[in-house]
Design a protein around this motif. Structure first.
Motif, PDB file in Angstrom:
ATOM      1  N   GLU A 179      11.995  57.617   9.408  1.00  0.00           N
ATOM      2  CA  GLU A 179      10.655  58.077   9.788  1.00  0.00           C
ATOM      3  C   GLU A 179      10.211  59.260   8.946  1.00  0.00           C
ATOM      4  O   GLU A 179       9.068  59.313   8.483  1.00  0.00           O
ATOM      5  N   VAL A 182       9.397  58.122   5.263  1.00  0.00           N
ATOM      6  CA  VAL A 182       8.121  57.407   5.186  1.00  0.00           C
ATOM      7  C   VAL A 182       6.962  58.380   5.392  1.00  0.00           C
ATOM      8  O   VAL A 182       5.926  58.291   4.718  1.00  0.00           O
ATOM      9  N   TYR A 227       9.148  56.342  -3.549  1.00  0.00           N
ATOM     10  CA  TYR A 227       9.150  55.416  -2.412  1.00  0.00           C
ATOM     11  C   TYR A 227      10.546  55.049  -1.958  1.00  0.00           C
ATOM     12  O   TYR A 227      10.716  54.442  -0.897  1.00  0.00           O
ATOM     13  N   TRP A 230      11.297  52.042   0.419  1.00  0.00           N
ATOM     14  CA  TRP A 230      10.209  51.689   1.322  1.00  0.00           C
ATOM     15  C   TRP A 230       8.943  51.337   0.541  1.00  0.00           C
ATOM     16  O   TRP A 230       7.917  52.009   0.612  1.00  0.00           O
ATOM     17  N   GLU A 233       5.736  50.204   2.897  1.00  0.00           N
ATOM     18  CA  GLU A 233       5.008  51.306   3.521  1.00  0.00           C
ATOM     19  C   GLU A 233       4.172  52.069   2.491  1.00  0.00           C
ATOM     20  O   GLU A 233       3.058  52.510   2.787  1.00  0.00           O
ATOM     21  N   THR A 234       4.718  52.220   1.276  1.00  0.00           N
ATOM     22  CA  THR A 234       3.997  52.933   0.216  1.00  0.00           C
ATOM     23  C   THR A 234       2.759  52.157  -0.211  1.00  0.00           C
ATOM     24  O   THR A 234       1.669  52.722  -0.363  1.00  0.00           O
ATOM     25  N   GLU A 236       1.124  49.951   1.544  1.00  0.00           N
ATOM     26  CA  GLU A 236       0.149  49.946   2.642  1.00  0.00           C
ATOM     27  C   GLU A 236      -0.679  51.230   2.647  1.00  0.00           C
ATOM     28  O   GLU A 236      -1.882  51.194   2.909  1.00  0.00           O
ATOM     29  N   LYS A 237      -0.019  52.354   2.368  1.00  0.00           N
ATOM     30  CA  LYS A 237      -0.754  53.621   2.302  1.00  0.00           C
ATOM     31  C   LYS A 237      -1.732  53.603   1.131  1.00  0.00           C
ATOM     32  O   LYS A 237      -2.877  54.063   1.266  1.00  0.00           O
ATOM     33  N   ASN A 264      11.367  46.012   1.374  1.00  0.00           N
ATOM     34  CA  ASN A 264      12.381  47.049   1.596  1.00  0.00           C
ATOM     35  C   ASN A 264      13.582  46.622   0.774  1.00  0.00           C
ATOM     36  O   ASN A 264      14.185  45.573   1.027  1.00  0.00           O
TER      37      ASN A 264
END
Length: 354
Positions: A179, A182, A227, A230, A233-234, A236-237, A264
């Motif tokens: 968490e 990210v 990153y 991840w 998640e990167t 998506e941001k 991932n």
């Protein structure tokens, strides 16, 4: 595996205990707080000191089975009363100070994230109601050795100097949830945008970033975002951001996983499929015996033994196209540059536009 508690939860417990000690003028050895999800949890205080003007309580952070850099660190809060009628957060030893715009906390403020601030305000209101008091309260959160611990985090590139951040959205640390990592990716992109950048360079870690900083020397340090594993998640941001374009630096082994659709790339989340990679070689026009030789490789980095690492080698061009196709499922038509890097730090650059 055993869960633990965030630095924000620890600071909240210390705040509650210290304010009680100050108002009651008696030592507090344990306290219970309510986490954002509604769970009530207890904390033992290993230290409680007070006088008529202020009180300080401390606890040791227990991160459970998560390899958190702050596991075992002493988290403490010193509280005093003020005449503002508000809860004021003051600098504390080992807690960083925000120096760049883009974070949820204003420049110049202690790096205590919004949810921990809300949790601390809530326990202040609770204790003041218990004691029938209504003054303002000043809180200084400290982390023993926080400046040294911060060197093992990404705080520096986020413009948080002098210590760690007080984090947590749930109050609970789940083992290997990543968490905090990210969150640093998300914050890093926010900081880059707030500092006027329209492009960023995302990369897997220190080795690739060192090379990329030379290639994109026009960008300041905040333009480089690690990153790790991840990727999803990167991306998506980035997709949700106003960035005009981005560059992705990626080591060959991770690129093979990404091309297969893995967002991932940690070894416990994905592995490279030799048959699928042989299909890439077939697609690139190589003869069957050369494609079949992929099955004998142990590591994806060994692909350079079969296909010389060069921009003119069709295998890497087709691999990069597959990577870009996966990236595009998240970022859409945003222009993307891919820098493929091998184990010897040679690189090939591919520019994709729509």
């Amino acid at each position: 595996m055993r869960s633990g508690y965030t630095t924000g939860a620890c600071a909240t417990a210390c705040t509650k205990a210290a304010l009680r000690a100050l108002l009651r003028q008696e030592a507090v050895v344990e306290v219970a707080i309510t986490l954002p999800g509604g769970e009530v949890v207890g904390f033992a205080l290993h230290s409680c000191e007070y006088d008529a003007k202020q009180a300080r309580c401390a606890t040791f952070k227990d991160a459970g089975d998560d390899p958190d850099v702050t596991h075992g660190a002493e988290i403490s809060c010193t509280v005093s009363l003020n005449d503002t009628g508000e809860v004021v957060f003051l600098p504390g030893e080992g807690v960083g100070t925000v120096t760049l715009p883009g974070l949820a906390i204003a420049v110049g403020e202690p790096a205590i994230n919004p949810v921990p601030r809300q949790m601390m305000r809530a326990v202040v209101a609770e204790v003041l109601a218990e004691e029938g008091a209504d003054p303002g309260v000043s809180i200084s959160v400290a982390v023993a050795g926080g400046a040294q611990l911060a060197q093992r985090t990404l705080n520096g590139r986020l413009g948080i100097v002098g210590g760690i951040s007080i984090l947590g959205t749930t109050g609970i640390v789940k083992p290997f949830s990543a968490e905090a990592y990210v969150a640093s990716i998300v914050q890093g992109i926010d900081v880059a945008i707030a500092n006027g950048l329209t492009e960023v360079v995302i990369n897997s870690g220190g080795k690739s970033e060192k090379l990329l900083r030379h290639l994109f020397a026009h960008l300041p340090a905040v333009g480089f975002i690690q990153y790790g594993n991840w990727i999803g998640e990167t991306l998506e941001k980035i997709a949700a951001s106003p960035l005009a374009s981005f560059t992705m630096g990626i080591m060959l082994g991770k690129a093979v996983k990404l091309a297969q659709g893995a967002l991932n790339t940690h070894s416990n989340q994905s592995s490279w499929d030799k048959d699928w990679v042989a299909g890439v070689a077939t697609e690139a026009g190589y003869p069957a015996e050369r494609c079949a030789a992929i099955a004998q490789l142990t590591l994806a980095s060994g692909l350079t033994e079969l296909f010389p690492f060069s921009a003119t080698e069709p295998f890497y061009t087709v691999l990069a196209r597959h990577c870009h196709a996966v990236i595009g499922t998240i970022t859409g038509t945003r222009p993307c540059r891919l820098v493929l890097i091998d184990a010897t730090e040679q690189f090939i650059t591919y520019a994709f536009d729509f």
